[in-house]
Design a protein around this motif. Structure first.
Motif, short mmCIF file in Angstrom:
data_model
loop_
_atom_site.label_atom_id
_atom_site.label_comp_id
_atom_site.label_asym_id
_atom_site.label_seq_id
_atom_site.Cartn_x
_atom_site.Cartn_y
_atom_site.Cartn_z
N LEU A 161 5.09 1.66 8.53
CA LEU A 161 4.24 1.49 7.36
C LEU A 161 3.74 2.84 6.84
N VAL A 162 3.33 3.69 7.75
CA VAL A 162 2.88 5.04 7.36
C VAL A 162 4.01 5.79 6.68
N VAL A 199 -2.02 -2.50 -2.97
CA VAL A 199 -0.67 -2.16 -3.44
C VAL A 199 -0.43 -2.77 -4.81
N HIS A 200 -0.80 -4.02 -4.97
CA HIS A 200 -0.62 -4.69 -6.26
C HIS A 200 -1.46 -4.02 -7.34
N ALA A 201 -2.70 -3.62 -6.99
CA ALA A 201 -3.55 -2.94 -7.97
C ALA A 201 -2.93 -1.63 -8.42
N TYR A 202 -2.34 -0.90 -7.47
CA TYR A 202 -1.70 0.37 -7.82
C TYR A 202 -0.48 0.14 -8.71
N VAL A 203 0.38 -0.78 -8.32
CA VAL A 203 1.60 -1.05 -9.09
C VAL A 203 1.25 -1.55 -10.49
N SER A 204 0.26 -2.44 -10.59
CA SER A 204 -0.15 -2.95 -11.89
C SER A 204 -0.67 -1.82 -12.77
N TYR A 205 -1.42 -0.91 -12.19
CA TYR A 205 -1.94 0.22 -12.96
C TYR A 205 -0.80 1.12 -13.44
N VAL A 206 0.17 1.38 -12.57
CA VAL A 206 1.30 2.23 -12.94
C VAL A 206 2.07 1.62 -14.11
N VAL A 207 2.35 0.33 -14.02
CA VAL A 207 3.17 -0.33 -15.04
C VAL A 207 2.42 -0.46 -16.36
N ASN A 208 1.16 -0.84 -16.30
CA ASN A 208 0.43 -1.19 -17.52
C ASN A 208 -0.35 -0.04 -18.14
N GLU A 233 8.06 -2.49 0.57
CA GLU A 233 8.17 -2.53 2.03
C GLU A 233 6.79 -2.52 2.68
N VAL A 234 5.87 -1.72 2.15
CA VAL A 234 4.50 -1.71 2.68
C VAL A 234 3.88 -3.10 2.57
N SER A 235 4.04 -3.71 1.40
CA SER A 235 3.46 -5.03 1.18
C SER A 235 4.06 -6.08 2.12
N GLU A 236 5.36 -6.01 2.36
CA GLU A 236 6.03 -7.01 3.19
C GLU A 236 5.79 -6.77 4.68
N ARG A 237 5.82 -5.53 5.11
CA ARG A 237 5.67 -5.24 6.53
C ARG A 237 4.24 -5.41 7.02
#
Length: 254
Positions: free
Chosen positions: A157-158, A104-113, A84-88
């Protein structure tokens, strides 16, 4: 060693121990011993012990299954909030929008990988993951809206960043084992007592009784393994996965 191989060996070992004890006990019994003379009180006690242990076992399985389901909910809530943060962020100027989406993508990628494996091994979150999420928070909160339209998007967003942070904290809290050691002690001792009552009922060495005794002990081994497997929601065979992140974000690698 595969967890399913461990389960198979544990079930075979449980069967083997019970059958060996039954065999040795039968050999030490005198030929004129009447195994049919079991006091009624022992049968009653055996029945009650089995019922009580079955209830405890059922509650333990329900508890670890619920913990696993809750862990999956935390992952889904975190992934959805970040999505939602990324889309809004699309209502913001291109420079701000791209920075938010990149972080956001950097955080998600770090979490997954990276963080997911570390969380499974150490049962805790990483400082690097916290830093990356903090960067996303700063991207959102430090921007000053330039129009009413942007101002209307600012607070949602917050809120979504706060929801992601809350889900992340909940994910960290549920990363470890959910069953206390004293409960495991009770489950194991209770299983040994329940199986031991087979011999209090003067089991004989007939094929039917030996097969039932073996299956009975193997069932207990399987149920205890099932509880152990569910006990750590993120790190064992039937575990919560990072699939919600992969479903909502592309090109994560790994």
């Amino acid at each position: 060693m595969s967890e399913w191989l461990v389960l198979t060996l544990a079930m075979l070992a449980a069967c083997g121990v019970v059958l060996v004890i039954a065999f040795l006990r039968h050999r030490r019994t005198s030929p004129d011993y009447d195994a049919s003379e079991t006091p009624d009180v022992i049968e009653y006690m055996t029945m009650m012990i089995g019922v009580v242990y079955a209830i405890v076992l059922g509650l333990a399985i329900a508890g670890v299954w619920e913990a696993r389901s809750v862990a999956e909910d935390h992952v889904h809530a975190e992934a959805q909030a970040l999505h939602e943060v990324s889309e809004r962020a699309r209502v913001y100027p291109e420079e701000v929008r791209d920075r938010i989406r990149t972080d956001v993508h950097a955080y998600v990628s770090y979490v997954v990988n990276t963080e997911w494996e570390s969380m499974a091994e150490n049962a805790e979150l990483t400082d690097r993951g916290t830093q990356l999420l903090t960067r996303v928070r700063h991207d959102v909160t430090d921007y000053v809206p330039k129009s009413d339209f942007e101002a209307q998007a600012y607070q949602p967003l917050v809120d979504q960043v706060a929801a992601a942070d809350d889900a992340r904290s909940a994910r960290g809290d549920s990363a470890g084992a959910t069953m206390p050691g004293v409960v495991w002690f009770g489950l194991i001792i209770g299983g040994l007592v329940t199986i031991g009552m087979i011999f209090a009922l003067q089991i004989r060495r007939t094929p039917r009784e030996l097969i039932l005794a073996g299956l009975f002990s193997a069932l207990f081994a399987f149920l205890l393994f099932l509880i152990w497997d569910f006990d750590a929601p993120y790190s064992r065979g039937i575990s919560a996965s990072a699939d919600p992140f992969r479903a909502l974000f592309d090109n994560l690698g790994g």
